[in-house]
Motif scaffolding. Structure first.
Motif: not given
Length: 1140
Positions: A963-992
């Motif tokens: 790739g070329s560069s990172w795009l920061h995606v804003g969050t209100d708390q730190p995350f620890k796990s992330i996954s993107i599905g075949a239909a571009s659906q993004v799920w994530a797990i926060a540290r809490d």
């Protein structure tokens, strides 16, 4: 090797940077004034300008520097108004910090300096410990202070809510002046030095900045860390005398030079006291000549005396910062600097050139020799540009021809020169007066005009102007006259059809003169990450004049057409000879129908029956090849059983995996077959040396691949996995792996090793593979195979690179309280070891704890680790009622035991088909499971930094997987796990432990719009998520596997969680909802296993959860004698592979 910068200042005050992958000094154009000196760290560089002000240059990153401001709104209930702002006189402020002691209204928050800007307005945090609160974000309690809950109760008399606002540091890649209100000092600074980033790992970006004023006073900058790079204030440090220069190392070494020539050393530097406690005096290396300059690293001290002699201090470490004696070194320098990994740079007193100390290693800290850095500066562009242009011509054979187009910039012209064409022969014309130019429109409207031969004119311009690229039509007579002037010899056959000649001007600029090199005044390597193994291009000087002369004198009489005809003729002759030789021997019978060879050796074998123990055996590999070239083999292990010679064997084509095994005392590896996989009992062998083990593993692996017809790099559909040791394995899925009702069993899958060392791996069907090391470094797969222990024919010759990894080894110090002496290391007879591992079952002291394997080497000393889950006190202790129990970072009356964790870093250097993706450290990564089969389509890659920030990688394709560069995606708390599905659906797990869904993610909007909070399963904290086409699976901290019900395209958040299985470590879901997991406590015929690859069977559209598990590779549970191999991470091929 990560890309980093070496900083330097010349005698005119201009600041330059030299990249570790660059070949020239790049001037810092942003600096609007001259600088006296600079001091660099990995993330930033500090400097003292000639106006005596302090400036800071923070390196730009895709991950912005954000600081979260927070304040709490407090209210109390009363019978008249309900909850209101009317508080009791003894209550906290209406607007306060979390403790309630400081008054913090919203309008009291101001930006620290003009380098900051607000990202938005204040808003209410509506999450509480991972769970959404009622509207308004209020949490309730009986009184201040107390335990708050999100539910309002009958006795809730007070409530509070948290307000948040983010500010962002905007002065990136520019010299920002530290505000005057922060630097109101009696006199200006004369020297400055930064370091201390290795004193502790938390908080990230912590720096120690020391400065010396003109009056000889020393100042320390408070409050510098990642979210506040400018720091807070200056604090004076008391001294035994007047200081002229100071140096701060990456860890806890700080030395300074006094006016009298003596040296002083700061003692007592620690995490809680970064300024140190006292000074110790060290005499100058020479009693007659005082010191003028000092430079310190992790475990080294270098000094320059007034006679420009260089000295090295031996015996320096964190326990003895003063060292033990001086050693005189070769060379005369005016200043010296120590950077990362104790690498040394200096400026010579004779020619003012920058020198690098070669051969500095952890075992030979003083290095071997000085070597000058001879690369040019960007001001010397006449030389460097000319060399570049000439090298392009030479590499292309000095020919180019084809349609003539009118480029508008120099880069377009250069690209046209490199492309070339086969329309006709080419030639090179040199000219000393290319002053005839025409408008670009003259040629741009003649797109169909062919140029059978085009020429290039190289002209050293005397104007010294910028690089100017233009084209002009020149008739044949003019071209021939120019040719005659320069003496160029052209073949008449190659130039008879010339219709136009292209002229190209190269500007010449040399502010210092032809023979004069730059004069340097200061150098700083604190931000330059190099070591003894780094491949640097700083020492290759090129004689430009001789290169130009040699090119001008070349005879280019051979045309590309002639070269092509010559190559074709040779190829036809070789082909004819091969056919003739084969035909002459066709009637002969094959002399040898098969071959057999045997390799033998002595090893130890962990015998299968009780009592289990290591016994000496003879090991043999018998390999044979059939008449059609197919290869196979048999493994034999010969042993004695009650004085009777016996053997066991395994066919090579039945071996499913060969894995190195973690063991403290032996070099062991395990051999699996389908039957032994079912038993959870592999063949365990131990070699005498690590080299012998690697030789056997490489030989057996090649034999297994030959027997199965597997060669070259892994396919795009391969399944990737990582062991707990960090080894990388791939498996090629068979066509029947998802067949219904009889899929290929998991225990028959063949796994082969790939060079490298990773902690996490992710892949997709386009062939894009990302990995993350134990040190959070991101790597991308280059398409090769082999590396590591695989050499020669077992490894590809290209796309193999050096890979390093760093991880921490942890041990625990345990203590028990008694009424007489308090907490001591005298425990009960039933207690764990007073120095142990995390489980307490194994004794691990600082003296006897070794690196994980001989491949690892220590790179730091033992230090208390404060970044432990649950928190610690100031000394790093955690308290509990007993062993084992839930630990917390504060002492209560019921706590009778305590522990603290010690950490030590070790480093591994290996090779593999991996290239680093700098500069952000990552903790998790995910790749879009399936993309169109076009190699130009962008593939979304999402990641989480080790700070918990969510990032989206732009520009990732099959051709540019990094790739070329990172795009920061804003969050209100730190995350620890992330996954993107075949239909571009993004799920994530926060540290809490809470789950989130990212809305509106699409190719047009790769970062999406907003996060939707998804409630976790009841009383569970999630730790990992994986998304397929329509399925979402998660794993909680207790090892439970959950399936998200009700997920549809119209309602992608789903409706509820349903429990699927337990004892799960990680889950991976494919684009067609195939489910794979890593599981523990899997029952085998002999014992339970941990870290087992499991495949979910009968996954159907109407039954997405499947029915049962098919168990693959895995071993018995760990015991005290042999640490097991187990798979830690599994990445399923994200492809439209076989299913039903």
């Amino acid at each position: 090797m990560p890309v980093s910068l070496l900083w330097a200042v010349d005698v005119y005050g201009r600041v330059y940077g030299l990249s570790t992958v660059g070949q020239q000094w790049d001037q810092c154009r942003d600096a609007q004034m001259e600088f006296k000196r600079v001091t660099a760290a990995q993330e930033c560089c500090w400097g003292i300008a000639c106006d005596n002000n302090i400036y800071l240059n923070v390196h730009a990153s895709d991950l912005s520097i954000r600081y979260q401001e927070e304040t709490y709104e407090n209210q109390r209930w009363n019978p008249v108004d309900g909850f209101s702002e009317r508080l009791l006189p003894s209550d906290r402020w209406q607007w306060s910090d979390v403790t309630g002691l400081q008054h913090q209204p919203l309008d009291s928050f101001q930006l620290p300096s003009s380098s900051w800007e607000w990202e938005g307005d204040w808003y209410v945090d509506e999450n509480f410990e991972g769970e959404p609160t009622e509207k308004g974000g209020w949490t309730y309690a009986i009184d201040f202070p107390a335990t708050y809950t999100k539910d309002k109760k009958w006795n809730s008399c007070v409530r509070r809510r948290r307000w948040l606002r983010y500010r962002r540091y905007k002065a990136m890649d520019t010299w920002a002046k530290i505000p005057s209100q922060h630097t109101t000092l009696p006199d200006p600074f004369s020297d400055i030095s930064c370091g201390g980033w290795e004193i502790s790992e938390e908080p990230r970006g912590r720096l120690s900045l020391w400065a010396v004023s003109l009056q000889g006073k020393v100042w320390f900058r408070e409050g510098i860390y990642h979210q506040n790079p400018e720091g807070a204030s200056w604090e004076e440090v008391l001294l035994p005398g007047e200081v002229v220069q100071i140096s701060c190392g990456p860890a806890d070494l700080v030395w300074a030079v006094l006016w009298e020539g003596q040296l002083i050393v700061r003692e007592g530097i620690s995490r809680d006291c970064p300024k140190g406690a006292s000074w110790a005096i060290v005499e100058s290396p020479s009693s007659d000549v005082g010191a003028t300059h000092v430079a310190v690293g992790n475990n080294v001290v270098w000094v320059v005396t007034k006679d420009n002699k260089v000295w090295f201090r031996r015996g320096v470490n964190s326990h003895n910062p003063c060292g033990s004696g001086w050693i005189s070194m070769v060379g005369e320098m005016i200043m010296i600097n120590v950077g990362q990994n104790d690498q040394v740079w200096a400026i010579s007193s004779e020619d003012r050139a920058v020198y690098f100390r070669q051969g500095v290693t952890s075992s030979e800290l003083s290095g071997k020799t000085w070597k000058a850095i001879t690369v040019p500066r960007d001001r010397d562009r006449s030389q460097s540009s000319l060399i570049l242009s000439l090298s392009v011509f030479l590499s292309a054979g000095c020919f180019f021809c084809g349609e003539v187009r009118a480029p508008s910039v120099a880069s377009d012209a250069e690209s046209d020169l490199e492309k070339g064409s086969a329309d006709g022969p080419g030639c090179l014309v040199t000219s000393t007066s290319p002053d005839t130019f025409v408008d670009e429109d003259t040629i741009s409207h003649e797109g169909d005009a062919k140029a059978p031969c085009a020429g290039v004119a190289l002209s050293p311009s005397q104007s010294g102007g910028p690089l100017d690229t233009q084209w002009s039509n020149v008739d044949l007579e003019e071209a021939q006259s120019q040719q005659a002037q320069t003496g160029a010899v052209l073949d008449s056959a190659d130039t008879c059809s010339l219709s136009s000649v292209a002229t190209y001007t190269l500007a010449m600029e040399d502010p210092y003169g032809g023979d004069e090199h730059p004069l340097w005044a200061w150098v700083s390597g604190g931000g330059c990450s190099v070591d003894s193994h780094s491949q640097l291009s700083w020492f290759n000087s090129v004689n430009t004049a001789s290169l130009v002369q040699s090119v001008q004198s070349m005879s280019l009489s051979v045309s590309p057409a002639q070269t092509a005809a010559w190559r074709k003729q040779i190829f036809e002759q070789l082909s004819e000879r091969t056919r003739r030789e084969i035909d002459n021997f066709k009637h002969y019978e094959q002399a040898i129908e098969q071959s057999v060879w045997v390799k033998k050796g002595s090893m130890q074998w962990w015998r299968d029956w009780k009592p289990h123990k290591w016994i000496d055996v003879h090991f043999a590999l018998e390999q044979f090849s059939g008449p059609e070239g197919n290869k196979d083999g048999i493994l034999f292990i010969y042993y004695n059983y009650y004085e009777e010679k016996k053997y066991l064997h395994a066919f090579i084509n039945e071996v499913t995996i060969l894995v190195p095994v973690l063991n403290d005392s032996k070099h062991t590896f395990a051999i699996y077959t389908p039957e032994r996989t079912k038993q959870r009992w592999p063949i365990r062998l131990a070699a005498a040396t690590e080299l012998e083990m690697h030789d056997w593993l490489a030989l057996l692996s090649v034999s297994c691949c030959d027997s199965r017809g597997i060669q070259g790099p892994p396919s795009k559909q391969a399944i990737w996995s990582i062991t707990c040791k960090g080894d990388i394995f791939v498996s090629e899925p068979s066509p029947g792996i998802e067949a219904v009702p009889y899929p290929t069993p998991c225990d028959q899958m063949f796994w082969r090793q790939v060079g490298g060392h990773l902690r996490i791996v992710e892949c997709n069907s386009v062939g894009i593979v990302w990995g993350i090391g134990f040190d959070h470094t991101a790597w991308i797969y280059t398409g090769g195979y082999g590396g590591g222990l695989f050499q020669g024919l077992a490894s590809s010759t290209d796309n193999i690179y050096t890979q390093t990894d760093v991880k921490s080894v942890y041990i625990y110090e345990n203590q028990r309280w008694n009424p007489v002496t308090g907490y001591t290391n005298r425990g009960l007879p039933t207690d764990r070891y007073m120095w142990s591992d995390a489980s307490g079952l194994h004794e691990c002291t600082r003296a006897n704890t070794k690196p994980p394997s001989p491949q690892w080497t220590w790179v730091s000393e033992w230090a208390i680790d404060y970044s432990v889950s649950g928190g610690t006190d100031r000394e790093g202790w955690q308290y509990a009622a007993d062993f084992p129990a839930s630990y917390h970072g504060y002492k209560t009356m019921k706590d009778f035991v305590r522990r603290r964790r010690w950490a030590r870093k070790c480093k591994l250097t290996t090779t593999g088909p991996w290239q680093e993706v700098p500069p952000i450290a990552l903790s998790d990564v995910t790749i879009l499971p399936c993309a169109a089969q076009s190699t130009v389509d962008m593939v979304p890659v999402w990641a989480i930094s080790n700070k918990g920030d969510v990032l989206c990688r732009l520009g990732v394709t099959a051709l540019t997987p990094a790739g070329s560069s990172w795009l920061h995606v804003g969050t209100d708390q730190p995350f620890k796990s992330i996954s993107i599905g075949a239909a571009s659906q993004v799920w994530a797990i926060a540290r809490d432990g809470s789950a989130f869904y990212r809305g509106s993610v699409s190719p047009q909007n790769p970062a999406g719009d907003c996060w939707y909070h998804i409630p976790s399963p009841a009383k569970q904290k999630l730790k990992q998520v994986s998304v397929g086409r329509t399925s979402v699976f998660t794993v909680d901290e207790n090892g439970n596997l959950w399936y998200r019900q009700g997920v549809t395209p119209s309602y992608p958040q789903g409706s509820s969680w349903e429990h699927v299985s337990n004892n799960v470590r990680k889950v991976s879901v494919g684009p067609l909802d195939q489910v794979w997991i890593i599981a523990d406590k899997v029952q085998g015929s002999h014992s339970l296993s941990c870290g087992t690859v499991c495949h979910r069977l009968a996954v159907q559209p109407m039954q997405p959860k499947g029915q049962s598990w098919d168990y693959g590779i895995g071993v018995k549970k760990p015991n005290m004698k042999l640490s097991p191999f187990f798979v830690l991470i599994l990445s399923f091929p994200k492809c439209n592979g076989p299913t039903k």
